[in-house]
Design an enzyme around this catalytic site. Structure first.
Site, PDB file in Angstrom:
ATOM      1  N   HIS A  22       0.254  -9.773  -9.586  1.00 39.64           N
ATOM      2  CA  HIS A  22       1.695 -10.349  -9.146  1.00 39.64           C
ATOM      3  C   HIS A  22       2.029 -11.668  -9.235  1.00 39.64           C
ATOM      4  CE1 HIS A  22       0.308 -12.198  -5.352  1.00 39.64           C
ATOM      5  NE2 HIS A  22      -0.474 -11.198  -5.264  1.00 39.64           N
ATOM      6  N   GLU A  97      -3.157  -4.407  -1.790  1.00 36.01           N
ATOM      7  CA  GLU A  97      -4.440  -5.563  -1.644  1.00 36.01           C
ATOM      8  C   GLU A  97      -5.216  -5.006  -0.731  1.00 36.01           C
ATOM      9  OE1 GLU A  97      -6.845  -7.476  -2.545  1.00 36.01           O
ATOM     10  OE2 GLU A  97      -5.933  -9.128  -2.961  1.00 36.01           O
TER      11      GLU A  97
END
Length: 233
Positions: A22, A97
């Site tokens: 990202h 994550e």
């Protein structure tokens, strides 16, 4: 896996998965640990997302875009999807994550003072060590994200797919793909870096390219990107 023609007209007998970290968040810039906490892209991150999206739009056709459901990944993925045929982003929480437990929300430099037990767990070489506060072990992260990528690959035989995720996840995917390439290291996973994997039967993973941020050349955003490994994502 089914054969699909690549842009060169040659039948592709593997799934090409373009794994992208990202764009930058304000917490990345502050060196603050994110984990599962849901933080937006900052202005730099949005510009980074545009840069990687424009790059991918000029390459071979993308059949699907997958993303972690956390906003920093999802916004990056939506930017890519909008420039690559207006695809609908497929959200998957298994692409999140690593959960970093009590460390989430802390500035990295403050972690040893504020949550020493969790900090030691983060740095531990033990792969089964869970981070206090609900955090995952490295093995839990590895199993979660490698199983997810294997499932995506099996659904899209012969196609080119984008997966937008986080630094810790990408490091784990590298570990799986580089198992037969002694000495190949993941390095720091920069924001909007492009990492290309080929998945084919029988469960064969090959690293085609790694850590490519050439689309950021000349943008002034090349040096940003706290995390990308054990710290944040």
């Amino acid at each position: 896996m089914a054969d699909t023609c690549s842009s060169s007209g040659v039948a592709r007998k593997y799934t090409e998965i373009v794994v992208v970290r990202h764009g930058e968040t304000e917490w990345n810039a502050e060196k603050r640990i994110q984990g599962h906490l849901d933080v937006d892209l900052n202005d730099v991150g949005r510009q980074q997302a545009v840069a990687v999206a424009e790059r991918l739009s000029r390459e071979s056709k993308i059949s699907a875009v997958y993303s972690s459901d956390l906003k920093r990944a999802l916004e990056t993925a939506e930017t890519i999807a909008s420039r690559c045929g207006g695809l609908q982003v497929i959200q998957d929480p298994n692409l999140r994550e690593r959960h970093l437990g009590d460390l989430q929300g802390l500035v990295y430099a403050d972690a040893p003072k504020m949550k020493l037990k969790a900090y030691k767990a983060l740095l531990s070489p033990g792969r089964d060590v869970e981070i206090p506060g609900g955090g995952e072990s490295l093995n839990q992260l590895y199993k979660r994200c490698t199983n997810t990528l294997r499932t995506i690959g099996s659904k899209h035989g012969g196609e080119r797919i984008v997966v937008v995720t986080h630094g810790g996840v990408i490091t784990a995917l590298h570990q799986r793909a580089a198992s037969s390439r002694k000495g190949h290291r993941a390095g720091k996973i920069l924001n909007v870096s492009v990492n290309v994997l080929h998945l084919s039967d029988p469960d064969k993973w090959v690293i085609k390219s790694w850590g490519d941020v050439s689309h950021l050349n000349g943008t002034g955003y090349l040096d940003s990107g706290f995390g990308g490994g054990r710290t944040s994502g």
